[in-house]
Write a protein that holds these residues in place. Structure first.
Motif, PDB file in Angstrom:
ATOM      1  N   MET A 179       3.520  11.688  -0.345  1.00 28.83           N
ATOM      2  CA  MET A 179       2.549  10.839   0.334  1.00 28.83           C
ATOM      3  C   MET A 179       3.177   9.510   0.735  1.00 28.83           C
ATOM      4  N   GLN A 180       4.033   8.965  -0.134  1.00 29.58           N
ATOM      5  CA  GLN A 180       4.712   7.719   0.212  1.00 29.58           C
ATOM      6  C   GLN A 180       5.645   7.918   1.400  1.00 29.58           C
ATOM      7  N   SER A 221       3.610   8.208   4.543  1.00 28.59           N
ATOM      8  CA  SER A 221       3.115   6.890   4.943  1.00 28.59           C
ATOM      9  C   SER A 221       4.231   6.051   5.560  1.00 28.59           C
ATOM     10  N   TRP A 255       1.876   1.781  -3.427  1.00 29.93           N
ATOM     11  CA  TRP A 255       0.704   2.228  -4.185  1.00 29.93           C
ATOM     12  C   TRP A 255       0.489   3.731  -4.017  1.00 29.93           C
ATOM     13  N   ASN A 256       0.771   4.268  -2.812  1.00 27.69           N
ATOM     14  CA  ASN A 256       0.631   5.703  -2.580  1.00 27.69           C
ATOM     15  C   ASN A 256       1.421   6.512  -3.596  1.00 27.69           C
ATOM     16  N   TYR A 283      -0.899   8.793  -6.275  1.00 31.42           N
ATOM     17  CA  TYR A 283      -0.890  10.259  -6.156  1.00 31.42           C
ATOM     18  C   TYR A 283      -0.107  10.913  -7.286  1.00 31.42           C
ATOM     19  N   GLY A 318       3.176  12.254  -5.057  1.00 36.36           N
ATOM     20  CA  GLY A 318       3.167  10.828  -4.757  1.00 36.36           C
ATOM     21  C   GLY A 318       4.317  10.441  -3.861  1.00 36.36           C
ATOM     22  N   GLU A 372      -4.745   1.750 -10.819  1.00 33.30           N
ATOM     23  CA  GLU A 372      -4.396   1.773  -9.401  1.00 33.30           C
ATOM     24  C   GLU A 372      -5.625   1.655  -8.510  1.00 33.30           C
ATOM     25  N   GLN A 406       0.837  -1.205   0.000  1.00 33.55           N
ATOM     26  CA  GLN A 406       0.000   0.000   0.000  1.00 33.55           C
ATOM     27  C   GLN A 406       0.872   1.256   0.000  1.00 33.55           C
ATOM     28  N   ASN A 407       2.007   1.197   0.675  1.00 29.89           N
ATOM     29  CA  ASN A 407       2.923   2.340   0.663  1.00 29.89           C
ATOM     30  C   ASN A 407       3.438   2.613  -0.750  1.00 29.89           C
TER      31      ASN A 407
END
Length: 581
Positions: free
Chosen positions: A306-307, A310, A51-52, A56, A303, A70, A48-49
């Motif tokens: 956000m990663q 996270s 995917w962030n 984004y 992105g 995504e 999921q990280n």
């Protein structure tokens, strides 16, 4: 936490026996499955990280195709995540109930083994309220041990997984301050570490008193509950004495301790919640503050930011594990301490029965119960009775008399093998059956049939046998109530309870019957009738009675009295020569 190493050693000592028990393969399998799912959840968090970053960036680049892909990818990821969480909870609960069942059975067995429960009361051990130890504390121990253990595993694996990611992101988004770029390797990792260490230290400084306060809270709650039960069980005597106001005051004093300790918990919890909630809220924005300068310097896309946020949250959360569960840890340590005290209490009670300086009960011979060099003491070591040389001959009926407090009932307890304080030996014929009937006999809650047949299993005797014994004991009306359930010690008068106790003796036909004022609540004619009944229906039974009425002499062949002999009492045969009946 204070004394962490001894606490963990105690946890291992309490936990390990289950995973070596007869249920070990089921327990180990469930634990392995729960751990495997926990590791899978951490792996899904890593996915999921990643995917962030892609999701984004797709939003920033207005890339519709990547956005759709995504979104589908996230749906699959979320579905797998949900399945893992559901089955982890299910298997965790399954493991909890199996583990709790084994611990409860184990503790019940140890507590009830060879009168340990009685000896624990005698020695006034630290394991107060054993009922709470085997209910609330076992449940909390299993729940907290699994949840805290899995949480710690999650934190360790998460930390190992995300430190590398966060270290790489630190290089991709170098620290910017006041327009200057500073190349500090892994600065985001160090930031998370410093933030978490400071939070953990401050949380412990604020919250460590909760361990002792939680321990006292459970103690006060159990004491209040115990005294409520005492009032319920003795409601008739309280009502007769008009003691309601006194009981209310006593109960409110005990509840006042609950309230006062709860106020202390509230105060300490408020302080720690102020800090932990502030800490958690600051943790949301802190990674953005660190990485935002790099974003505005156009070193990374949204992105990447956000990663980074996270990954930082995962590392910081893993490092802040003790802050998150501190309240549970305090409660858990209090539970561990109480179970440790319970186990030590059981062990100490067992040692009383096995130490070298004790009363030895041996199975030997076939003609009489012989007391050799028997000297009974009180738990504090005070001499009580010298009963050396007494022989309770087969088929003989003996009356034991003496002043109150002279140790008559204690002598019976020693013969039964449950009184550990003293020296000497008691020889009991091999295979002999004995029954002790006290002034207030015990009847388990349940059917009347089961109460009468106790301690035999329900159904051991036929309805005809029970009905006949009830009629002979003067309780014919109860013959139609054998399948009714109730609290018989509360619903029957003491006289009826004593008759019911003798009904039990008529059914079991013991070879040795000890009556400790077992007819004291009956009038003299009724008492005489019951002794004549015992003489008729149990002619081969050796009967030993404790009583104060002179009318009992007529139903016994021998009178042994306890008389003062210096600092203790001694036995004296009043009628040593047996007579025929």
């Amino acid at each position: 936490m204070n004394n962490l190493r001894p606490t963990l050693a105690t946890v291992w000592r309490i936990s390990a026996p289950y995973f070596r028990s007869e249920d070990k393969w089921a327990g180990r399998g469930l634990l392995a499955a729960v751990i495997a799912i926990e590791l899978a959840i951490v792996y899904l968090t890593v996915l999921q990280n990643q995917w962030n970053l892609r999701f984004y960036n797709a939003l920033q680049d207005y890339n519709w195709d990547v956005f759709v892909y995504e979104t589908i990818y996230f749906t699959v990821l979320a579905t797998v995540w949900t399945v893992c969480v559901v089955y982890q909870l299910y298997l965790n609960q399954w493991l909890q109930i199996r583990w709790r069942r084994w611990m409860t059975e184990h503790y019940l067995g140890e507590w009830l083994h060879h009168a340990n429960h009685y000896r624990m009361q005698l020695q006034g051990d630290a394991a107060d309220n054993p009922d709470q130890r085997m209910t609330d504390d076992v449940k909390l121990f299993v729940d907290r041990t699994l949840n805290i253990g899995l949480g710690l595993l999650n934190s360790i694996v998460t930390l190992a997984s995300f430190v590398t990611i966060l270290w790489g992101l630190s290089n991709a988004a170098p620290l910017h301050l006041f327009g200057q770029e500073y190349a500090i390797p892994g600065y985001l990792v160090w930031g998370a570490l410093i933030y978490s260490v400071l939070g953990t230290v401050l949380t412990h400084l604020i919250g460590w008193p909760l361990v002792g306060i939680d321990f006292k809270q459970q103690q006060y709650e159990a004491d209040f509950r115990f005294n409520l039960v005492r009032v319920r069980e003795n409601s008739e005597q309280i009502a007769l004495l008009h003691g309601e106001q006194a009981e209310r005051e006593r109960l409110l004093i005990r509840f006042g301790r609950v309230v006062q300790n709860w106020l202390a918990i509230m105060s300490r919890t408020k302080k720690i919640t102020w800090f932990t909630q502030s800490y958690s809220q600051a943790a949301v924005i802190f990674p953005f503050i660190l990485v935002a300068p790099a974003y505005f310097a156009k070193k990374i896309q949204i992105g990447g930011m956000m990663q980074t946020a996270s990954a930082f949250g995962s590392v910081q959360g893993a490092l802040s594990f003790f802050i998150t569960v501190y309240r549970q840890l305090a409660e858990w340590q209090a539970v561990v301490n109480r179970l440790d005290g319970f186990e030590r209490g059981i062990a100490a009670a067992g040692e009383l029965a096995s130490r070298s300086e004790r009363i030895h009960v041996v199975k030997a011979g076939d003609g009489a119960i012989d007391l050799k060099e028997l000297a009974l003491r009180l738990p504090n070591g005070t001499p009580l009775v010298n009963a050396s040389g007494l022989s309770l001959r087969k088929g003989e009926r003996t009356l034991v008399t003496g002043p109150s407090g002279s140790g008559k009932s204690t002598l019976f307890r020693a013969i039964a093998g449950i009184w550990p304080f003293g020296t000497g030996s008691i020889s009991i014929p091999a295979g002999a059956t004995m029954m002790m009937l006290p002034q207030r006999p015990y009847f388990p809650t349940g059917s009347l049939r089961g109460a009468i047949e106790y301690p035999a299993k329900e159904g051991t005797f036929t309805d005809g046998q029970i009905g006949g014994a009830l009629e002979q004991a003067g309780l014919p009306r109860l013959a139609s109530q054998l399948d009714e359930h109730g609290h018989w010690n509360r619903t029957l008068s003491l006289g009826e309870q004593q008759r019911l106790g003798l009904t039990r003796a008529l059914l079991h036909t013991p070879q040795y019957l000890f009556l400790d004022e077992a007819t004291a609540s009956l009038d003299e004619p009724s008492e005489a009738a019951l002794y004549q009944l015992l003489e008729k229906k149990l002619p081969a039974t050796t009967i030993v009675s404790i009583g104060h009425r002179s009318t009992l002499d007529a139903f016994h062949q021998r009178n042994v009295s306890l008389v003062r002999d210096g600092e203790r009492f001694a036995l004296r045969d009043e009628k040593p020569t047996a007579r025929t009946t």
